[in-house]
Every structure is written in structure tokens, then in C-alpha cells.
Design a protein around this motif. Structure first.
Motif, short mmCIF file in Angstrom:
data_model
loop_
_atom_site.label_atom_id
_atom_site.label_comp_id
_atom_site.label_asym_id
_atom_site.label_seq_id
_atom_site.Cartn_x
_atom_site.Cartn_y
_atom_site.Cartn_z
N THR A 1 -8.24 7.27 -0.02
CA THR A 1 -6.97 6.59 -0.27
C THR A 1 -7.07 5.08 -0.21
N ASP B 1 -7.13 10.30 3.35
CA ASP B 1 -5.83 10.87 3.70
C ASP B 1 -5.99 12.36 3.96
N TRP C 1 -4.78 3.36 -9.07
CA TRP C 1 -5.08 2.47 -7.96
C TRP C 1 -4.31 1.16 -8.11
N VAL C 2 -3.91 0.58 -6.99
CA VAL C 2 -3.41 -0.79 -6.98
C VAL C 2 -4.36 -1.61 -6.13
N MET D 1 -6.10 0.59 -3.20
CA MET D 1 -5.34 1.67 -2.57
C MET D 1 -4.86 2.66 -3.62
N ARG D 2 -5.06 3.94 -3.33
CA ARG D 2 -4.64 4.97 -4.27
C ARG D 2 -3.12 5.10 -4.29
N VAL D 3 -2.59 5.18 -5.51
CA VAL D 3 -1.16 5.45 -5.72
C VAL D 3 -1.07 6.53 -6.79
N PRO D 4 0.09 7.16 -6.98
CA PRO D 4 0.19 8.17 -8.03
C PRO D 4 -0.25 7.61 -9.38
N THR E 1 -0.42 -1.74 5.30
CA THR E 1 -0.33 -0.75 4.23
C THR E 1 0.09 0.62 4.74
N SER F 1 2.66 -3.02 0.14
CA SER F 1 1.60 -2.94 -0.86
C SER F 1 0.39 -3.71 -0.36
N ARG G 1 -1.61 -1.96 -11.87
CA ARG G 1 -2.04 -0.63 -11.52
C ARG G 1 -3.16 -0.22 -12.48
#
Length: 627
Positions: A526, A516, A612-613, A606-609, A548, A554, A67
Motif C-alpha cells: 500500500t 495492508d 497510485w498517488v 501510495m496505493r489508491v483505487p 497518511t 494524501s 494519479r
């Protein structure tokens, strides 16, 4: 005369690739060859299995997911990802990083993209989304009969590819320069330094380049003296080997000129003259590219196509001359319009029921693609707007043609809105080839999604030294073979994607960004994504979006799923990845099924809290770097 160094020269990447190489080698040896279609289907046309854009070279080693809280760079090669990361650490932005990545890719994976090719680039600055078209163009002297023999028959594809005939006016560098003037932060010349250093001091040949040099496409390089002197140890000798360090003096010299003078150094003067000479004086298959074509080339800024999907996501992709966004969103829209949604995954793999529906949706999308999509400067969209192919009512009407119990066989194009008949003939199927993809997000949340190409593996197999007289150089594209070889059908109707002077050939390249609609206003972006793979780019992007955003996987888990494709013909499933029961269930529904190495090269952020991952396709040498 090629400048080389012993493979034992210390280099960080050597050790990484040495660790991965046994896995690559085993996978290559165990990988199934392209097989003949399995079983007949009543009512389906007989056609050959579509050729894979680039040969498979196995899977790279698994990498633990990471991440990134600030920025991330995903590309098809670790050297290239490192170059982009270096620009971001120096205070550059996503566009600066993308240029540095592209220049290194041109050196370390010359089979896929380079200075002699073109690109589509999507740029997000936090408020505005732009689509930059650096697609190659047909020379002014090109005619619609460019790929017809003296009897008016289409040339064999391989015969058309190799040589000067297939070379279009390259546009990648000029497009990147124009975009950099608007958005770049670091000096233009600074972006060239990583690639110049690698070209002068040497880069380590990866397993994929080494493997492709042993393929038929790689062996065709022996026909070009400049290319043979660079990629092979001696006339008739062994090709470059994985782990070997190689220098490219001509490439470095060309980059220094472009770094100092801008892209005009590529489009006029000694570099341009050498490109034109090699095209027009090719001993077997000369072309018609002229200096004026290079001097007058201009990139275009186009309006991105954005489509709301699943009532939450705004998926934005490239408009024509790309067919990618339209086809992807047609397929996803058709699946959404189907009644009684079914489980897509069974035992962790796409189910036979899903694959059947998907293949039928793909048939319908590819039928429209063959009928309508071409360079919008030469062809009008159906009903006056390309979005007519994505209207909910039109897709609902087309979705009613899908039968869960039986394949429709070969689909025909639809008639959106007021279109009653089309004046164009559908383009006959022909091969489409390879590319590379780059996804980048910077610390300010700005992003680039770029798909870049020289078309076939190793392009036209013609290498230019830029007039330097030094070993090495860069390969020229064969992008003109993306036009229809046949300009008219038997009734005399014109094919929309036929060759015309100054025209951009239809493409499947589809750099994509997803926003998003439920996200905070300051973080709408996103996902940044795309893939190489010829016409199968459309399927690889569709799989990424489904995996996704619909199936909750993921990015890396999505990319690791087996690939599947249908271009309105044979249903192709990735070799050795689906059980026999799945193939048999598809056959029972009337699908013609074949296993094939479907060598995607998707790069996904991809955006995550909290950040990014990333996902990097292990079918190539995909690598994510970040901070």
C-alpha cells in the motif's frame, strides 16, 4: 578546463526551473536561520542544536496531484525521475529503474549520493520482500581511535569530515549489481545510458545544487583541486549557477567502464587505484582505505524488519545497522500505548499536545538507539533479538514514563525482556548528515524503496576522476563519521557503534514499505516511502506514516506539513511554520524548543483505487513521474 555550455542551451527542465526559481529564491531569502534554543528547562542537559544535514534552499513550486494507473517513479530530481521512467517505458522493472535513477542522482545532486557512497534497498517482487545492504565499511586498517587526537580527545567534527580519514569503502554499485543479477530485466549497460548522456552532453544545474555550493559545505570543495575545478569557474571564482549546463567527462568515462565491466571496474584497476590514492595522499587529513578493502567489499542481504501497526498495517523497514525502523516503530508504538488519544492536528498543523507526546516518545526511542543499535555482525541485540525493543509489553512500560504535563528531560535507555544491564555505553550525540531517497512501483506491482548516501553534503569533499585525467568525476563519502568518535565512556565501557575494521556504521536510513493486512491478497503493498535527512530521517518517516495512515491525509499534503524532531534533546520545529502559541505551549510543558530548517526529502507512493498517488518533497527538487 571544465566543459560547459551556455545556460541558454534549450532544455525542457530549464524552463520549468526558471518558472520555479523566483519562488525558491524568495523562500530562501525569507527562511529563518537556525536559532538558539528558546528558553531554559530545568533538569535538561545543555547541548548544541543538532546541525541540519543539508542547508535549506527554499520550497519548489507546488505541483497538482496526479494519479498513476500503471507505474510511478519518485526521486529528488526531475532528471533522475525521467531516467527511471525511461527504463520502465522500455520494459524494465522497478529495480532497473532504481539503478538508472541512482546513476543520474550521482551526477545531478552530487551533494547527497553517488558512486562513492552506499545505500540500503528494499525490493518487493510481488511475493518476497528483500533488504539489500550496500552500506560502506570501515577499512581493515581502521582502529577505534580513528577520530581521536594525540591527547585522546575526539576531533572537531568538521575537521574529521574533510579529507581521506572519513572515507569508508563504497558499496552502492556492487550492491545494485548483485540485486540486478537476481531481479533485473534490462541489460546492465542499458541502465547507464541516461546518466552517460547527461554527463557527456550536459545537465542543467538546479537551484538546490547551486544554493548548496554557496554554503559552508559547498565552499569546502575549494580545498580539493579536482572538485574545485569542476564546481567553480576558476580558483576563487563563482560556483555553478542555477540554469547553467555542465558536462562531467570523467563521470561519463567511469560509467562507461562500469557499464562494460560491471562493478569490479569500481573495486579494482584504475578507478579503485585513484580512489585509494586520493584518500591516502590527502594533504591535510589522509585516510587508511586500501585497494584490498575495495576488492573484498561484499554487500549483504538482510532480513527485513516488519511490525504490525494500528492492527492493520504491516510496516517493513531496514534492520540494523540501520536504526531507522526500530526507532520509528518504537515512537509510533509508544504513542499507541498512551491512554486517551488526543487530536493530533489543530488548525491543520500538529498540535502542541501531540508534539509534546511525540517528543517524549522520541526521547525514549533515541535513548535506546544510542545504547544498543550498531552493526549486527559486531554487536548482539538486546535479549538476543532486535524485536525485543518493539515488544508491546516493553513499549507499554516505557510509555508510562511519558507525562502529558511535563517533559522528562533527557531519557535513559530501557531494559527490554531479560536485559538487566547493558555492557555498552550510550553513544554521545554527534552530527549525522544527508542522503537521497527513491520510491518506485512498476507495472507488475513490484517495488523498490532505496535510500542512498555519501553522508555529509558533498561527502568528504574529495573528488575522484577514476584515473581518467578528465575534468569532473565523483565525490567520496565521509561515512566513517557515522561511527562514534568516542570508543569508550569515562568508566571504560565500549560504545556499540565505535569504529572497528570491516564494520558498517550505524545509520538512520530507513527505506520502508507498508502492506495492508485488509487489502486483497494480490495487492497487499500500500505504500513505498523514505526520506533523507540524517537522524531526522526517523522523524520524517514517522510523520509520513502518521499523516497518511493515521490522519487520513494524501501523501503530498502529509509531506507539506511542517517538520518536527527530537533526538533526546532539544525539540526542533521547522522554521516559520508553527505559531508562537505552539512553541510557548511546549515550553510550558518543560520542552526546550528551537526553530530550525528541517530539510526533508521524502518520496512517497501510495496505493489508491485504480492506481497510485505520489508525494514528492518540495524542500528539495522532488518529482514524481508515472503512467
Amino acid at each position: 578546463m571544465r566543459a560547459r555550455e551556455d545556460h541558454r542551451t534549450p532544455h525542457l527542465i530549464v524552463s520549468a526551473w526558471r518558472k520555479a526559481w523566483p519562488g525558491w529564491l524568495a523562500a530562501c531569502c525569507l527562511s529563518a536561520c537556525t536559532q538558539a534554543p528558546i528558553g531554559p528547562v530545568a533538569g535538561a542537559a545543555t547541548e548544541e542544536l543538532p546541525r541540519a544535514p543539508e542547508a535549506a534552499t527554499g520550497l519548489a513550486a507546488e505541483v497538482a496531484p496526479q494519479r498513476w494507473s500503471t507505474w510511478a517513479v519518485a526521486s529528488a530530481n526531475p532528471d533522475a525521475s525521467d531516467a527511471g521512467a525511461e527504463m520502465l517505458r522500455r520494459g524494465g522493472n522497478a529495480l532497473d529503474a532504481a539503478i538508472a535513477v541512482q546513476l543520474v542522482l550521482a551526477l545531478v545532486e552530487p551533494q547527497s549520493s553517488g558512486l562513492g557512497g552506499g545505500a540500503f534497498l528494499m525490493h518487493w517482487d510481488g511475493g518476497t520482500l528483500q533488504a539489500w545492504d550496500g552500506r560502506e565499511t570501515a577499512p581493515a586498517a581502521a582502529t577505534e581511535s580513528l577520530f581521536l587526537d594525540t591527547q585522546g580527545r575526539p576531533m572537531p567534527f568538521d575537521a574529521a569530515v574533510t579529507g581521506g580519514r572519513s572515507v569508508g569503502t563504497p558499496g552502492a554499485l556492487r550492491m545494485l549489481e548483485v540485486a540486478h543479477r537476481q531481479h533485473g530485466r534490462l541489460p546492465w549497460a542499458q541502465l547507464f545510458q541516461p546518466a552517460i548522456t547527461l554527463a557527456e552532453q550536459g545537465f542543467v544545474v538546479g537551484p538546490r545544487l547551486a544554493g548548496l555550493l554557496t554554503s559552508a559545505d559547498g565552499q569546502a570543495l575549494r580545498q580539493d583541486r579536482q572538485a574545485a575545478g569542476y564546481f567553480f569557474h576558476a580558483p576563487g571564482g563563482a560556483p555553478l549557477a542555477a540554469g547553467e549546463r555542465v558536462r562531467n567527462p570523467a563521470f561519463a568515462a567511469v560509467l562507461r567502464q562500469v557499464a562494460d565491466e560491471g562493478s569490479r571496474a569500481m573495486h579494482r584497476g584504475p578507478i579503485a587505484a585513484d580512489i585509494v590514492r586520493r584518500v591516502r595522499e590527502h594533504p591535510i587529513n589522509p585516510g587508511v582505505l586500501a585497494l584490498e578493502d575495495l576488492e573484498t567489499y561484499a554487500p549483504k542481504q538482510r532480513e527485513p524488519m516488519c511490525t504490525v501497526w494500528r492492527q492493520r498495517y504491516r510496516v517493513c523497514g531496514f534492520p540494523p545497522p540501520s536504526s531507522g525502523h526500530i526507532a520509528v516503530m518504537q515512537m509510533l508504538g509508544l504513542l499507541e500505548a498512551m491512554p486517551a488519544p488526543m487530536p493530533a492536528l489543530q488548525d491543520g498543523l500538529p498540535s502542541a499536545a501531540f508534539l509534546h507526546r511525540y517528543s517524549e516518545a522520541a526521547r525514549l526511542a533515541f535513548a535506546d538507539r544510542a545504547q544498543y543499535v550498531a552493526d549486527p555482525d559486531f554487536v548482539s541485540p538486546p535479549a538476543g533479538r532486535w524485536s525485543s525493543l518493539l515488544d508491546a509489553g516493553y513499549l507499554a512500560e516505557r510509555a508510562r514514563l511519558i507525562d502529558d504535563a511535563r517533559s522528562m528531560g533527557v531519557a535513559t535507555a530501557g531494559q527490554p525482556e531479560a536485559v538487566k544491564t547493558s555492557g555498552y555505553a550510550p553513544q554521545p550525540a554527534q552530527p549525522e548528515h544527508g542522503t537521497s531517497h527513491v520510491s518506485i512501483v512498476d507495472a507488475d506491482g513490484h517495488a523498490v524503496s532505496m535510500t542512498t548516501t555519501i553522508e555529509a553534503a558533498f561527502g568528504s569533499r574529495v573528488m575522484s576522476d577514476g584515473g581518467t585525467g578528465l575534468p569532473g568525476g565523483f565525490l567520496l563519502n565521509n561515512e566513517l563519521t557515522d561511527f562514534s568518535f568516542v570508543p569508550r565512556d569515562a568508566q571504560g565501557r565500549l560504545v556499540a557503534n565505535r569504529v572497528q575494521p570491516g564494520k558498517r556504521p550505524r545509520s538512520s536510513m530507513s527505506p520502508t514499505m507498508v502492506f495492508d493486512l485488509q487489502a486483497p491478497a494480490n495487492q497487499p503493498l500500500t505504500m513505498v516511502m523514505g526520506s533523507p535527512g540524517g537522524s531526522a530521517i526517523i522523524h520524517y518517516n514517522a510523520k509520513t506514516l502518521l499523516g497518511t495512515l493515521a490522519w487520513g491525509l494524501s501523501p503530498q499534503a502529509t509531506l507539506d506539513l511542517p517538520n518536527f524532531a527530537n533526538d533526546n534533546g532539544i525539540t526542533r520545529v521547522e522554521s516559520g511554520r508553527f505559531p508562537a502559541a505552539t512553541r510557548q505551549a511546549l515550553q510550558a510543558r518543560g520542552q526546550r524548543v528551537a526553530e530550525q530548517d528541517l530539510t526533508s526529502g521524502s518520496q512517497v507512493l501510495m496505493r489508491v483505487p485504480g492506481g497510485w498517488v505520489g508525494g514528492a518533497d518540495r524542500r528539495r527538487e522532488g518529482t514524481v513521474r508515472g503512467q
